[in-house]
Design a protein around this motif. Structure first.
Motif, mmCIF file in Angstrom:
data_model
loop_
_atom_site.group_PDB
_atom_site.id
_atom_site.type_symbol
_atom_site.label_atom_id
_atom_site.label_comp_id
_atom_site.label_asym_id
_atom_site.label_seq_id
_atom_site.Cartn_x
_atom_site.Cartn_y
_atom_site.Cartn_z
ATOM 1 N N GLN A 232 0.852 -1.218 -0.027
ATOM 2 C CA GLN A 232 -0.034 -0.031 0.111
ATOM 3 C C GLN A 232 0.843 1.281 0.194
ATOM 4 O OE1 GLN A 232 -2.773 -0.514 3.406
ATOM 5 N NE2 GLN A 232 -3.902 -2.153 2.447
ATOM 6 N N GLY A 235 1.271 3.553 -5.031
ATOM 7 C CA GLY A 235 0.512 3.806 -6.224
ATOM 8 C C GLY A 235 -0.288 2.633 -6.910
ATOM 9 N N VAL A 236 -0.554 1.570 -6.332
ATOM 10 C CA VAL A 236 -1.266 0.422 -6.969
ATOM 11 C C VAL A 236 -2.498 0.668 -6.902
ATOM 12 C CG1 VAL A 236 -1.595 -1.997 -6.963
ATOM 13 C CG2 VAL A 236 0.725 -1.215 -6.496
ATOM 14 N N GLY A 263 -11.054 11.838 0.858
ATOM 15 C CA GLY A 263 -9.771 12.187 0.876
ATOM 16 C C GLY A 263 -8.936 11.236 -0.206
ATOM 17 N N TYR A 265 -10.498 9.581 -2.818
ATOM 18 C CA TYR A 265 -10.849 9.428 -4.223
ATOM 19 C C TYR A 265 -11.226 10.945 -5.094
ATOM 20 C CZ TYR A 265 -12.063 4.626 -3.653
ATOM 21 O OH TYR A 265 -12.049 3.245 -3.240
HETATM 22 C C1 LIG Z 1 -7.065 2.415 0.257
HETATM 23 C C2 LIG Z 1 -6.278 1.811 -0.636
HETATM 24 C C3 LIG Z 1 -7.055 0.850 -1.843
HETATM 25 C C4 LIG Z 1 -5.250 2.784 -1.507
HETATM 26 O O1 LIG Z 1 -4.284 1.975 -2.115
HETATM 27 P P1 LIG Z 1 -2.981 2.327 -2.245
HETATM 28 O O2 LIG Z 1 -2.092 1.563 -3.258
HETATM 29 O O3 LIG Z 1 -2.323 2.218 -0.813
HETATM 30 O O4 LIG Z 1 -2.755 3.802 -2.406
HETATM 31 P P2 LIG Z 1 -1.939 4.758 -3.424
HETATM 32 O O5 LIG Z 1 -0.358 4.429 -2.957
HETATM 33 O O6 LIG Z 1 -2.313 4.711 -4.964
HETATM 34 O O7 LIG Z 1 -2.152 6.232 -3.146
HETATM 35 C C5 LIG Z 1 -1.752 6.598 -2.083
HETATM 36 C C6 LIG Z 1 -2.315 7.993 -1.527
HETATM 37 O O8 LIG Z 1 -3.605 7.802 -1.209
HETATM 38 C C7 LIG Z 1 -3.648 8.142 0.265
HETATM 39 N N1 LIG Z 1 -4.493 7.161 0.783
HETATM 40 C C8 LIG Z 1 -4.373 5.829 0.963
HETATM 41 N N2 LIG Z 1 -5.345 5.202 1.552
HETATM 42 C C9 LIG Z 1 -6.206 6.495 2.028
HETATM 43 C C10 LIG Z 1 -7.241 6.572 2.773
HETATM 44 N N3 LIG Z 1 -7.987 5.389 3.347
HETATM 45 N N4 LIG Z 1 -7.826 7.641 2.923
HETATM 46 C C11 LIG Z 1 -7.359 8.841 2.356
HETATM 47 N N5 LIG Z 1 -6.038 8.677 1.711
HETATM 48 C C12 LIG Z 1 -5.707 7.547 1.489
HETATM 49 C C13 LIG Z 1 -2.038 8.145 0.752
HETATM 50 O O9 LIG Z 1 -2.030 9.000 1.928
HETATM 51 C C14 LIG Z 1 -1.428 8.633 -0.437
HETATM 52 O O10 LIG Z 1 -1.592 10.013 -0.592
HETATM 53 P P3 LIG Z 1 -0.189 10.791 -1.241
HETATM 54 O O11 LIG Z 1 -0.150 10.601 -2.703
HETATM 55 O O12 LIG Z 1 -0.942 12.403 -1.304
HETATM 56 O O13 LIG Z 1 0.695 10.596 -0.202
HETATM 57 C C15 LIG Z 1 -5.285 0.770 0.042
HETATM 58 O O14 LIG Z 1 -4.720 1.246 0.908
HETATM 59 C C16 LIG Z 1 -6.383 -0.521 0.653
HETATM 60 O O15 LIG Z 1 -6.255 -1.257 0.070
HETATM 61 N N6 LIG Z 1 -6.812 -0.395 1.857
HETATM 62 C C17 LIG Z 1 -7.426 -1.064 2.635
HETATM 63 C C18 LIG Z 1 -8.897 -1.386 2.033
HETATM 64 C C19 LIG Z 1 -9.688 -0.144 1.568
HETATM 65 O O16 LIG Z 1 -9.757 0.781 2.485
HETATM 66 N N7 LIG Z 1 -10.059 0.110 0.265
HETATM 67 C C20 LIG Z 1 -10.954 1.127 0.285
HETATM 68 C C21 LIG Z 1 -12.268 1.271 0.433
HETATM 69 S S1 LIG Z 1 -13.131 2.740 -0.068
#
Ligand SMILES: CC(C)(COP(=O)(O)OP(=O)(O)OC[C@H]1O[C@@H](n2cnc3c(N)ncnc32)[C@H](O)[C@@H]1OP(=O)(O)O)[C@@H](O)C(=O)NCCC(=O)NCCS
Length: 314
Positions: A232, A235-236, A263, A265
């Motif tokens: 996580q 960028g994935v 925050g 999306y």
């Molecule tokens: C939410 C999720 C899909 C994001 O995917 P990721 O690969 O970690 O995110 P990315 O690396 O593409 O993006 C990172 C950015 O998003 C932000 N971000 C990640 N998760 C976030 C969250 N839950 N809320 C707000 N911002 C978030 C990070 O701070 C980062 O911001 P920056 O670029 O300004 O530093 C992943 O963290 C995840 O699987 N979380 C657990 C399941 C979940 O919550 N799914 C979404 C339900 S709506």
């Protein structure tokens, strides 16, 4: 050989190696003899802790709870090196793998649950690769195939092991995994919008969009979206959302709705669905129900959003 103290160099050359066999922690009286097979011992006020091969503990009739796999970090680390254990513990904790560390004069050794052994080695190899500046296997996005489903369910269960809304551990299988089983069998399922992120042949991210509608207009409903905890914030998740948007525009879709954290999306252009005339299926979701108007968004839409599969979900 001079032991390395520079943290980045240590991390770059961790070389985590799985030692064969299963290991257990047992407690015996302080003056008990130590079997030759004992790999580590700690004297405590309560008695003597032995780390033994499970087979030996069974032979001696000694009781244990935790059955561990043994991972040796082959890098030769100085006892004065600062931060190595913290970095290793941090990545394993992020992957939700509990770990007991034993420091030898030459190496550090990690005892993790046997069920987590392969994942722990993989997680440590990725940590090492990041510091070695060796590129990780590239991430490839593609449509889901039926054979991916067990891996997708495992990934989604891992990503949602803590509820996003509360941060608290979820009992049993997270609802998002059950939801997926349901979606895959439903007519709302759209194969071209069920996407995996793959690295070195493994599923490391997943997103699905299914059919929904508002005011008679077909829309997409995005979610669940999940990324393997150890990857996580690299960028994935963003790549999966961008690919979903790209495919939706290419297919002539009008808009994508979802329930999620603004925050995260809003960076893709999602706005409060209500501001575009689309009401949330659940008024309690408020600004967490969002919509992205695509290139063919018609405007003038007024109505409540419904999921084709008629269940509340992310
Ligand atoms: C939410 C999720 C899909 C994001 O995917 P990721 O690969 O970690 O995110 P990315 O690396 O593409 O993006 C990172 C950015 O998003 C932000 N971000 C990640 N998760 C976030 C969250 N839950 N809320 C707000 N911002 C978030 C990070 O701070 C980062 O911001 P920056 O670029 O300004 O530093 C992943 O963290 C995840 O699987 N979380 C657990 C399941 C979940 O919550 N799914 C979404 C339900 S709506």
């Amino acid at each position: 050989m001079i032991a390395e103290t520079l943290l980045a160099t240590l991390l770059a050359s961790l070389r985590p190696t799985l030692v064969p066999g299963e290991w257990v922690f047992v407690s015996v009286p302080r003056d008990s003899p130590v079997p030759a097979e004992c790999a580590a011992t700690v004297l405590e006020a309560e008695g003597r802790t032995l780390v033994l091969p499970r087979l030996k503990a069974d032979q001696l009739g000694l009781e244990y709870d935790f059955v561990a796999a043994w991972i040796t970090l082959e890098v030769r680390s100085s006892l004065e090196a600062v931060g190595l254990t913290a970095e290793v513990s941090k990545v394993l904790a992020e992957a939700r793998i509990s770990c007991n560390v034993l420091a030898g004069l030459h190496h550090d050794h990690l005892l993790v649950s046997v069920a987590d052994a392969a994942r722990a080695v993989e997680t440590l190899q990725e940590l090492s690769a990041r510091h070695a500046q060796v590129p990780l296997s590239p991430i490839r996005l593609r449509a889901e195939e039926a054979a991916d489903r067990p891996a997708i369910l495992a990934l989604v269960s891992e990503a949602f092991a803590l509820a996003p809304a509360t941060g608290l551990p979820v009992e049993g299988e997270p609802q998002e995994a059950a939801m997926l089983r349901h979606l895959w069998e439903h007519s709302a399922y759209l194969p071209g919008f069920s996407l995996v992120a793959e690295s070195a042949g493994k599923v490391v991210g997943y997103v699905i969009s299914t059919r929904g509608s508002a005011d008679g207009l077909d829309l997409l409903a995005l979610g669940p979206l999940a990324v393997a905890p150890r990857l996580q914030r690299h960028g994935v998740g963003s790549a999966l959302v961008h690919e979903s948007i790209h495919r939706a525009n290419a297919a002539g879709e009008r808009g994508i709705a979802l329930r999620g954290d603004p925050g995260f999306y809003q960076r893709f252009g999602f706005v409060s669905a209500a501001s575009l005339g689309v009401e949330s299926p659940d008024p309690g979701w408020k600004e967490h129900f969002q919509l992205l108007p695509l290139a063919l968004w018609p405007g003038g839409v007024h109505g409540a959003f419904t999921y084709a599969h008629q269940q509340e979900r992310f």
